[in-house]
Design a protein around this motif. Structure first.
Motif, PDB file in Angstrom:
ATOM      1  N   VAL A 177       0.812  -1.199   0.011  1.00 61.51           N
ATOM      2  CA  VAL A 177      -0.020   0.081   0.026  1.00 61.51           C
ATOM      3  C   VAL A 177       0.877   1.142  -0.084  1.00 61.51           C
ATOM      4  O   VAL A 177       0.610   2.368  -0.488  1.00 61.51           O
ATOM      5  CB  VAL A 177      -0.942   0.088   1.241  1.00 61.51           C
ATOM      6  CG1 VAL A 177      -1.650   1.342   1.439  1.00 61.51           C
ATOM      7  CG2 VAL A 177      -2.100  -1.126   1.053  1.00 61.51           C
ATOM      8  N   GLU A 178       1.838   1.142   0.639  1.00 57.14           N
ATOM      9  CA  GLU A 178       2.941   2.308   0.829  1.00 57.14           C
ATOM     10  C   GLU A 178       3.581   2.616  -0.461  1.00 57.14           C
ATOM     11  O   GLU A 178       3.690   3.748  -0.805  1.00 57.14           O
ATOM     12  CB  GLU A 178       3.911   2.115   1.852  1.00 57.14           C
ATOM     13  CG  GLU A 178       3.226   2.232   3.393  1.00 57.14           C
ATOM     14  CD  GLU A 178       4.248   1.871   4.353  1.00 57.14           C
ATOM     15  OE1 GLU A 178       5.380   1.507   4.119  1.00 57.14           O
ATOM     16  OE2 GLU A 178       3.864   2.151   5.503  1.00 57.14           O
ATOM     17  N   ILE A 179       3.875   1.393  -1.195  1.00 59.37           N
ATOM     18  CA  ILE A 179       4.448   1.819  -2.429  1.00 59.37           C
ATOM     19  C   ILE A 179       3.563   2.232  -3.523  1.00 59.37           C
ATOM     20  O   ILE A 179       3.964   3.120  -4.481  1.00 59.37           O
ATOM     21  CB  ILE A 179       4.949   0.072  -3.038  1.00 59.37           C
ATOM     22  CG1 ILE A 179       6.063  -0.189  -2.229  1.00 59.37           C
ATOM     23  CG2 ILE A 179       5.159   0.209  -4.450  1.00 59.37           C
ATOM     24  CD1 ILE A 179       6.217  -1.761  -2.723  1.00 59.37           C
ATOM     25  N   HIS A 180       2.311   2.234  -3.499  1.00 58.58           N
ATOM     26  CA  HIS A 180       1.307   2.772  -4.369  1.00 58.58           C
ATOM     27  C   HIS A 180       0.713   4.129  -3.610  1.00 58.58           C
ATOM     28  O   HIS A 180      -0.295   4.743  -3.884  1.00 58.58           O
ATOM     29  CB  HIS A 180      -0.020   2.008  -4.176  1.00 58.58           C
ATOM     30  CG  HIS A 180       0.147   0.715  -5.124  1.00 58.58           C
ATOM     31  ND1 HIS A 180       0.737  -0.530  -4.787  1.00 58.58           N
ATOM     32  CD2 HIS A 180       0.074   0.495  -6.564  1.00 58.58           C
ATOM     33  CE1 HIS A 180       0.656  -1.242  -5.804  1.00 58.58           C
ATOM     34  NE2 HIS A 180       0.197  -0.593  -6.868  1.00 58.58           N
ATOM     35  N   HIS A 181       1.590   4.669  -2.370  1.00 57.14           N
ATOM     36  CA  HIS A 181       1.472   6.133  -2.067  1.00 57.14           C
ATOM     37  C   HIS A 181       0.006   6.292  -1.160  1.00 57.14           C
ATOM     38  O   HIS A 181      -0.474   7.161  -1.232  1.00 57.14           O
ATOM     39  CB  HIS A 181       1.539   7.181  -3.084  1.00 57.14           C
ATOM     40  CG  HIS A 181       2.602   6.932  -4.017  1.00 57.14           C
ATOM     41  ND1 HIS A 181       3.942   7.363  -3.412  1.00 57.14           N
ATOM     42  CD2 HIS A 181       2.734   6.756  -5.174  1.00 57.14           C
ATOM     43  CE1 HIS A 181       4.716   6.733  -4.503  1.00 57.14           C
ATOM     44  NE2 HIS A 181       4.358   6.725  -5.531  1.00 57.14           N
ATOM     45  N   GLY A 182      -0.211   4.914  -0.709  1.00 57.49           N
ATOM     46  CA  GLY A 182      -1.547   4.995   0.105  1.00 57.49           C
ATOM     47  C   GLY A 182      -1.607   4.664   1.696  1.00 57.49           C
ATOM     48  O   GLY A 182      -0.252   4.754   1.919  1.00 57.49           O
ATOM     49  N   ASN A 183      -2.259   4.612   2.306  1.00 56.79           N
ATOM     50  CA  ASN A 183      -2.575   4.265   3.523  1.00 56.79           C
ATOM     51  C   ASN A 183      -3.562   3.291   4.083  1.00 56.79           C
ATOM     52  O   ASN A 183      -4.586   2.807   3.227  1.00 56.79           O
ATOM     53  CB  ASN A 183      -2.756   5.529   4.349  1.00 56.79           C
ATOM     54  CG  ASN A 183      -1.851   6.518   4.343  1.00 56.79           C
ATOM     55  OD1 ASN A 183      -0.974   6.566   4.921  1.00 56.79           O
ATOM     56  ND2 ASN A 183      -2.186   7.569   3.538  1.00 56.79           N
ATOM     57  N   ILE A 184      -2.937   2.195   5.136  1.00 53.73           N
ATOM     58  CA  ILE A 184      -4.023   1.261   5.683  1.00 53.73           C
ATOM     59  C   ILE A 184      -4.141   1.558   7.078  1.00 53.73           C
ATOM     60  O   ILE A 184      -3.322   1.887   7.749  1.00 53.73           O
ATOM     61  CB  ILE A 184      -3.423  -0.172   5.170  1.00 53.73           C
ATOM     62  CG1 ILE A 184      -4.471  -1.144   5.952  1.00 53.73           C
ATOM     63  CG2 ILE A 184      -2.143  -0.197   6.045  1.00 53.73           C
ATOM     64  CD1 ILE A 184      -4.021  -2.620   5.182  1.00 53.73           C
ATOM     65  N   PHE A 185      -5.734   1.278   7.531  1.00 54.30           N
ATOM     66  CA  PHE A 185      -6.069   1.583   8.652  1.00 54.30           C
ATOM     67  C   PHE A 185      -6.843   0.215   9.226  1.00 54.30           C
ATOM     68  O   PHE A 185      -7.479  -0.369   8.303  1.00 54.30           O
ATOM     69  CB  PHE A 185      -6.963   2.893   8.770  1.00 54.30           C
ATOM     70  CG  PHE A 185      -6.413   3.794   8.225  1.00 54.30           C
ATOM     71  CD1 PHE A 185      -5.509   4.731   9.014  1.00 54.30           C
ATOM     72  CD2 PHE A 185      -6.427   4.227   6.923  1.00 54.30           C
ATOM     73  CE1 PHE A 185      -4.887   6.050   8.254  1.00 54.30           C
ATOM     74  CE2 PHE A 185      -6.209   5.582   6.193  1.00 54.30           C
ATOM     75  CZ  PHE A 185      -5.217   6.330   7.185  1.00 54.30           C
ATOM     76  N   VAL A 186      -6.991  -0.013  10.576  1.00 59.05           N
ATOM     77  CA  VAL A 186      -7.656  -1.012  10.964  1.00 59.05           C
ATOM     78  C   VAL A 186      -8.160  -0.438  12.411  1.00 59.05           C
ATOM     79  O   VAL A 186      -7.707   0.333  13.176  1.00 59.05           O
ATOM     80  CB  VAL A 186      -6.701  -2.091  11.376  1.00 59.05           C
ATOM     81  CG1 VAL A 186      -5.638  -1.911  12.375  1.00 59.05           C
ATOM     82  CG2 VAL A 186      -7.288  -3.364  11.676  1.00 59.05           C
ATOM     83  N   SER A 187      -9.461  -1.094  12.457  1.00 60.18           N
ATOM     84  CA  SER A 187     -10.210  -1.143  13.771  1.00 60.18           C
ATOM     85  C   SER A 187     -11.054  -2.135  14.053  1.00 60.18           C
ATOM     86  O   SER A 187     -11.247  -3.045  13.101  1.00 60.18           O
ATOM     87  CB  SER A 187     -11.323   0.098  13.463  1.00 60.18           C
ATOM     88  OG  SER A 187     -12.259  -0.067  12.514  1.00 60.18           O
ATOM     89  N   SER A 188     -10.958  -2.624  15.218  1.00 59.46           N
ATOM     90  CA  SER A 188     -11.473  -3.751  15.524  1.00 59.46           C
ATOM     91  C   SER A 188     -11.852  -3.990  17.156  1.00 59.46           C
ATOM     92  O   SER A 188     -11.565  -3.234  18.027  1.00 59.46           O
ATOM     93  CB  SER A 188     -10.353  -4.968  15.513  1.00 59.46           C
ATOM     94  OG  SER A 188     -10.692  -6.162  15.707  1.00 59.46           O
TER      95      SER A 188
END
Length: 246
Positions: free
Chosen positions: A220-231
């Motif tokens: 995801v970082e390579i594609h200049h994005g971000n990932i988030f998680v909630s649980s």
């Protein structure tokens, strides 16, 4: 607060970063050794048991199948480690091109949907839009397949999984929510760490190596994005991926 003070502060920061790097390398080396040790021990044990006495052909076939399974697990770990190493060294070949992310998602879904059916999981599409981004198709496929497989594995039979894929301003948002076993609150800050396991039994049950989410985050970082998680433990988990639109 003079030049000498600034130089000292800079050197201290550099030394602190180096120390953290050495600790991470040491920890990672130990984790790799541990991960490879278990399947190798199982591989050796299966072979030794099969050779202790003469057995019927069917038992030999079973033993060989166990060996093949252990080798497959080793190959999976090694392939993941090589991928992470190439990403860390910035030697992963990348060819970004316009990608219809909705097509990639549907392809992954068609491949993994039979696994959801086997567990009697209800699947819902909340919002699926046609969205395009610049990216590497194979790597984006891996991001979506890892997250979907994760949801399937950790959602008990009869549970639910829902998806959303839509454009929000200059970003594409992909979310996947499950009604699975969830993640303890104190574990959330560490789930993207390499080889991190909430419980050892979880990965043993699913055959995981503890590298899947680390790989997803890096891709995801390579594609200049971000990932988030909630649980919420016992209720389910939501992963949200944001990627720049084309």
């Amino acid at each position: 607060r003079d030049e000498i003070g600034e130089l000292a502060a800079t050197l201290n920061d550099m030394i602190a970063r180096l120390e953290r790097s050495f600790k991470q390398i040491t920890q990672f080396s130990g984790d790799v050794a541990h991960e490879l040790k278990t399947p190798l021990a199982e591989l050796k044990c299966n072979a030794e048991v099969a050779l202790r006495r003469d057995r019927p052909p069917e038992e030999y076939r079973t033993a060989l199948q166990n060996v093949i399974d252990d080798v497959g697990h080793l190959q999976h770990i090694i392939e993941d480690l090589l991928l992470l190493a190439r990403m860390d060294a910035h030697t992963l070949p990348l060819t970004f091109s316009p990608i219809a992310l909705n097509d990639v998602f549907l392809e992954v879904f068609e491949t993994l949907h039979p696994l959801a059916i086997q567990k009697h999981l209800a699947v819902h599409f909340e919002k699926i839009e046609a969205v395009n981004i610049q990216g590497e198709r194979g790597l984006l496929t891996r991001v979506i397949s890892n997250l979907l497989l994760n949801a399937i594995q950790y959602t008990p039979e009869g549970g639910e999984i829902s998806f959303s894929l839509y454009r929000d301003g200059g970003y594409v948002m992909f979310t996947i929510t499950d009604t699975g076993i969830g993640i303890p609150e104190d574990a959330l800050p560490f789930i993207f760490d390499r080889f991190y396991r909430i419980e050892q039994s979880r990965s043993l049950d699913t055959g995981g190596s503890g590298l899947g989410l680390s790989i997803v985050q890096k891709l995801v970082e390579i594609h200049h994005g971000n990932i988030f998680v909630s649980s919420t433990e016992g209720k389910g988990t939501t992963f949200r991926v944001s990627l720049p639109c084309q």
